[in-house]
Write an enzyme that holds these catalytic residues in place. Structure first.
Site, PDB file in Angstrom:
ATOM      1  N   TRP A  57       0.774  -1.228   0.066  1.00 33.30           N
ATOM      2  CA  TRP A  57       0.156  -0.090  -0.026  1.00 33.30           C
ATOM      3  C   TRP A  57       0.829   1.360  -0.028  1.00 33.30           C
ATOM      4  CZ3 TRP A  57       0.007   3.572   4.081  1.00 33.30           C
ATOM      5  CH2 TRP A  57       0.615   3.191   5.083  1.00 33.30           C
ATOM      6  N   TYR A  98       7.540   3.004  17.679  1.00 37.73           N
ATOM      7  CA  TYR A  98       8.287   1.811  17.517  1.00 37.73           C
ATOM      8  C   TYR A  98       7.735   0.976  18.597  1.00 37.73           C
ATOM      9  CZ  TYR A  98      12.511  -1.094  17.600  1.00 37.73           C
ATOM     10  OH  TYR A  98      13.131  -2.190  17.314  1.00 37.73           O
ATOM     11  N   PRO A 149       6.592  -0.139  14.617  1.00 36.21           N
ATOM     12  CA  PRO A 149       5.293   0.353  13.870  1.00 36.21           C
ATOM     13  C   PRO A 149       4.683  -1.094  13.226  1.00 36.21           C
ATOM     14  CG  PRO A 149       7.606   0.180  12.292  1.00 36.21           C
ATOM     15  CD  PRO A 149       7.920  -0.139  13.921  1.00 36.21           C
ATOM     16  N   SER A 150       3.688  -0.908  12.497  1.00 37.93           N
ATOM     17  CA  SER A 150       2.870  -2.000  12.001  1.00 37.93           C
ATOM     18  C   SER A 150       3.688  -2.226  10.540  1.00 37.93           C
ATOM     19  CB  SER A 150       1.779  -1.949  11.949  1.00 37.93           C
ATOM     20  OG  SER A 150       0.886  -1.903  13.075  1.00 37.93           O
ATOM     21  N   TYR A 151       3.917  -1.219   9.931  1.00 37.57           N
ATOM     22  CA  TYR A 151       4.297  -1.324   8.643  1.00 37.57           C
ATOM     23  C   TYR A 151       5.743  -0.800   8.603  1.00 37.57           C
ATOM     24  CZ  TYR A 151      -0.472  -1.593   8.052  1.00 37.57           C
ATOM     25  OH  TYR A 151      -2.061  -2.213   8.049  1.00 37.57           O
ATOM     26  N   TYR A 152       6.743  -1.655   8.035  1.00 36.33           N
ATOM     27  CA  TYR A 152       8.258  -1.392   8.139  1.00 36.33           C
ATOM     28  C   TYR A 152       8.858  -0.700   6.845  1.00 36.33           C
ATOM     29  CZ  TYR A 152       8.169  -3.698  12.678  1.00 36.33           C
ATOM     30  OH  TYR A 152       8.056  -4.164  13.903  1.00 36.33           O
ATOM     31  N   HIS A 153       8.129   0.334   6.590  1.00 35.82           N
ATOM     32  CA  HIS A 153       8.758   1.497   5.636  1.00 35.82           C
ATOM     33  C   HIS A 153       8.638   2.736   6.322  1.00 35.82           C
ATOM     34  CE1 HIS A 153       9.478   3.521   1.666  1.00 35.82           C
ATOM     35  NE2 HIS A 153       8.837   4.534   2.185  1.00 35.82           N
ATOM     36  N   HIS A 183       7.987   5.981   8.110  1.00 33.69           N
ATOM     37  CA  HIS A 183       7.007   7.154   8.014  1.00 33.69           C
ATOM     38  C   HIS A 183       6.927   7.857   9.267  1.00 33.69           C
ATOM     39  CE1 HIS A 183       5.009   3.121   9.554  1.00 33.69           C
ATOM     40  NE2 HIS A 183       4.331   3.805   9.908  1.00 33.69           N
ATOM     41  N   HIS A 236       4.040  10.176  11.664  1.00 33.41           N
ATOM     42  CA  HIS A 236       2.869  10.656  12.024  1.00 33.41           C
ATOM     43  C   HIS A 236       2.517  11.973  12.319  1.00 33.41           C
ATOM     44  CE1 HIS A 236       1.560   6.237  12.704  1.00 33.41           C
ATOM     45  NE2 HIS A 236       3.118   6.249  12.627  1.00 33.41           N
TER      46      HIS A 236
HETATM   47  N1  GTA Z   1      -3.516   6.491   3.841  1.00 31.50           N
HETATM   48  O1  GTA Z   1      -3.766   2.320   3.020  1.00 31.50           O
HETATM   49  C1  GTA Z   1      -3.637   3.222   3.564  1.00 31.50           C
HETATM   50  C2  GTA Z   1      -2.911   2.814   4.999  1.00 31.50           C
HETATM   51  N2  GTA Z   1      -2.654   1.760   5.817  1.00 31.50           N
HETATM   52  C3  GTA Z   1      -3.030   0.349   5.277  1.00 31.50           C
HETATM   53  C4  GTA Z   1      -2.318   2.087   7.063  1.00 31.50           C
HETATM   54  N3  GTA Z   1      -2.431   3.340   7.090  1.00 31.50           N
HETATM   55  C5  GTA Z   1      -2.776   3.886   5.761  1.00 31.50           C
HETATM   56  N4  GTA Z   1      -2.804   5.186   5.472  1.00 31.50           N
HETATM   57  C6  GTA Z   1      -3.345   5.389   4.278  1.00 31.50           C
HETATM   58  N5  GTA Z   1      -3.500   4.302   3.322  1.00 31.50           N
HETATM   59  O2  GTA Z   1      -1.555   5.250  11.205  1.00 31.50           O
HETATM   60  C7  GTA Z   1      -1.947   4.027   8.435  1.00 31.50           C
HETATM   61  C8  GTA Z   1      -2.182   3.517   9.516  1.00 31.50           C
HETATM   62  C9  GTA Z   1      -1.156   4.148  10.312  1.00 31.50           C
HETATM   63  C10 GTA Z   1      -0.153   4.185   9.666  1.00 31.50           C
HETATM   64  C11 GTA Z   1       0.934   3.104   9.971  1.00 31.50           C
HETATM   65  O3  GTA Z   1      -0.406   4.056   8.345  1.00 31.50           O
HETATM   66  O4  GTA Z   1      -3.558   4.105  10.182  1.00 31.50           O
HETATM   67  P1  GTA Z   1       2.384   2.287  11.924  1.00 31.50           P
HETATM   68  O5  GTA Z   1       3.055   1.468  11.034  1.00 31.50           O
HETATM   69  O6  GTA Z   1       3.040   2.941  13.043  1.00 31.50           O
HETATM   70  O7  GTA Z   1       1.391   1.092  12.348  1.00 31.50           O
HETATM   71  O8  GTA Z   1       1.362   3.272  11.454  1.00 31.50           O
HETATM   72  P2  GTA Z   1      -0.068   1.313  13.576  1.00 31.50           P
HETATM   73  O9  GTA Z   1      -0.140   2.688  14.118  1.00 31.50           O
HETATM   74  O10 GTA Z   1       0.159   0.159  14.555  1.00 31.50           O
HETATM   75  O11 GTA Z   1      -1.237   0.967  12.766  1.00 31.50           O
HETATM   76  P3  GTA Z   1      -2.534   1.356  12.829  1.00 31.50           P
HETATM   77  O12 GTA Z   1      -3.324   0.510  11.902  1.00 31.50           O
HETATM   78  O13 GTA Z   1      -2.529   2.735  13.113  1.00 31.50           O
HETATM   79  O14 GTA Z   1      -2.921   0.547  14.297  1.00 31.50           O
HETATM   80  C12 GTA Z   1      -2.888   1.238  15.656  1.00 31.50           C
HETATM   81  C13 GTA Z   1      -4.191   0.950  16.369  1.00 31.50           C
HETATM   82  O15 GTA Z   1      -5.270   1.941  15.942  1.00 31.50           O
HETATM   83  C14 GTA Z   1      -4.958  -0.423  16.081  1.00 31.50           C
HETATM   84  O16 GTA Z   1      -4.637  -1.612  16.913  1.00 31.50           O
HETATM   85  C15 GTA Z   1      -6.372  -0.011  16.106  1.00 31.50           C
HETATM   86  O17 GTA Z   1      -6.647   0.031  17.846  1.00 31.50           O
HETATM   87  C16 GTA Z   1      -6.405   1.364  16.132  1.00 31.50           C
HETATM   88  N6  GTA Z   1      -6.951   1.666  14.683  1.00 31.50           N
HETATM   89  C17 GTA Z   1      -6.470   1.096  13.594  1.00 31.50           C
HETATM   90  N7  GTA Z   1      -7.365   1.701  12.560  1.00 31.50           N
HETATM   91  C18 GTA Z   1      -8.318   2.251  12.863  1.00 31.50           C
HETATM   92  C19 GTA Z   1      -9.320   2.644  12.366  1.00 31.50           C
HETATM   93  N8  GTA Z   1      -9.483   2.694  10.840  1.00 31.50           N
HETATM   94  N9  GTA Z   1     -10.335   3.477  12.927  1.00 31.50           N
HETATM   95  C20 GTA Z   1     -10.124   3.488  14.479  1.00 31.50           C
HETATM   96  N10 GTA Z   1      -9.097   2.932  15.329  1.00 31.50           N
HETATM   97  C21 GTA Z   1      -8.043   2.400  14.374  1.00 31.50           C
END
Ligand code: GTA
Length: 329
Positions: free
Chosen positions: A167, A261, A263-267, A269, A271
């Site tokens: 993505w 740290y 992250p969920s995605y290891y590229h 980025h 916030h």
């Molecule tokens: N624009 O396709 C995408 C995309 N994806 C797949 C992920 N992200 C995207 N953004 C765009 N398009 O902030 C975003 C994520 C995240 C960032 C990756 O990229 O929303 P990270 O690698 O540090 O991972 O950041 P992180 O923060 O763990 O991921 P994520 O998904 O934010 O999860 C953290 C917690 O947030 C989850 O466990 C959950 O409790 C909560 N959460 C996740 N998604 C949602 C949501 N849609 N609504 C509400 N809460 C959510």
């Protein structure tokens, strides 16, 4: 004042994406295919629920596991904030039913006009088992990771097990979300793309959430950073803040800019969230302020290769199991 102006601006900017011209994002991670499609109907009408992974009355969201056309899926439903500019229409255009009245106190059920009653919906399909676990409510444990632990435990695990970053490549290559980009610096070494995080519906700045994805590939997370990356990090810090000021009228003093740290995605980025918005993952056990990261690397070019870092992991996270097996927990 600044916030109200920004709110109006967000409203204008997001009109196309939200209300009038709805689109559905289809993202097939494994095939690397990603496209924006005009809404063909209700893609969720055939959703078969298997389990509620978590829900929160306070956050007004629910994370659901199920099947969509025989594929595993995670659906996230979330009630959106009430916007000040909608109040007049809510008061004048709703149906109001009295529930109870007692002295000076009364409660009502208010049925707002349909377009003010939307639920933000996120779909992950096909979802992997790891996605399902990620959204499952679980107990967390704080892990203490030395750089040696990173090399011997974490790195091998994330090289094998991490989520696809297709993505991210789709965004960098303009195959997805191109029209959502807020700012771009195309430099291959220090450049980045800044765009709304998919958790933000862009309707109000109160919960502003953008991410900056670096153009350069192969930098996976905080642990990879050295002083060689300072120019890139400073570039993101300065140009990201400036772009948000220009677009949303929010000054740097209103922003929380950080890396996760783990992250969920290891590229790599970064916030960008609005200060005061309690974004998921903004706690001290997971978020590292970009300003601190820059200063740490300025004072020690190898800072992240020498320090012990702490982070939370959920109970059934495989990495937690690896730390336990290694006797580190
Ligand atoms: N624009 O396709 C995408 C995309 N994806 C797949 C992920 N992200 C995207 N953004 C765009 N398009 O902030 C975003 C994520 C995240 C960032 C990756 O990229 O929303 P990270 O690698 O540090 O991972 O950041 P992180 O923060 O763990 O991921 P994520 O998904 O934010 O999860 C953290 C917690 O947030 C989850 O466990 C959950 O409790 C909560 N959460 C996740 N998604 C949602 C949501 N849609 N609504 C509400 N809460 C959510």
């Amino acid at each position: 004042m600044a916030d109200s102006a920004a709110k109006r601006e967000v409203e204008n900017d997001s009109d196309e994406l939200s209300g009038k011209n709805k689109r559905v994002k289809v993202d097939k991670e494994n095939g690397g295919e990603s496209k924006q499609e005009s809404e063909p109907g209700n893609v969720l009408s055939g959703f078969q629920l298997s389990a509620v992974l978590s829900d929160s009355a306070r956050e007004k969201n629910i994370f659901i596991h199920g099947k969509l056309a025989d594929q595993e899926a995670v659906v996230i439903l979330e009630k959106t904030p009430i916007r000040e500019e909608c109040l007049a229409e809510i008061f004048s255009g709703s149906r109001l039913t009295l529930e109870m009245k007692n002295d000076i106190y009364s409660t009502y059920r208010l049925q707002a006009p349909l377009h003010l009653n939307e639920i933000k919906t996120t779909v992950v399909c096909p979802a992997t088992e790891k996605h399902v676990k990620k959204y499952l409510r679980q107990e967390s444990f704080l892990v203490e990771e030395t750089f040696e632990d990173y090399q011997s435990i974490t790195l091998p695990y994330i090289q094998e097990q991490s989520f696809s970053v297709q993505w991210v490549y789709n965004i960098l290559e303009k195959k997805a979300e191109a029209e959502r980009i807020v700012f771009e610096d195309p430099d291959p070494d220090v450049g980045f793309v800044l765009l709304p995080d998919f958790k933000w519906d862009q309707k109000q700045v109160e919960d502003l959430y953008l991410i900056a994805l670096v153009n350069k590939r192969g930098i996976s997370c905080l642990r990879d950073l050295t002083s060689d990356h300072l120019e890139m990090l400073q570039n993101i810090f300065h140009k990201g803040k400036e772009a948000i000021l220009q677009r949303y009228n929010l000054p740097a003093s209103k922003l929380r800019i950080y890396l996760h740290y783990q992250p969920s995605y290891y590229h790599l980025h970064v916030h960008f969230t609005k200060l005061g918005y309690d974004a998921p993952g903004c706690g001290v056990e997971r978020a590292h302020l970009l300003a601190d990261v820059i200063q740490n690397l300025q004072s020690d070019p190898e800072y992240y290769k020498t320090r012990t870092l702490y982070f939370p992991l959920r109970a059934d996270n495989g990495l937690l199991g690896k730390f336990k097996e290694a006797g580190r927990l």
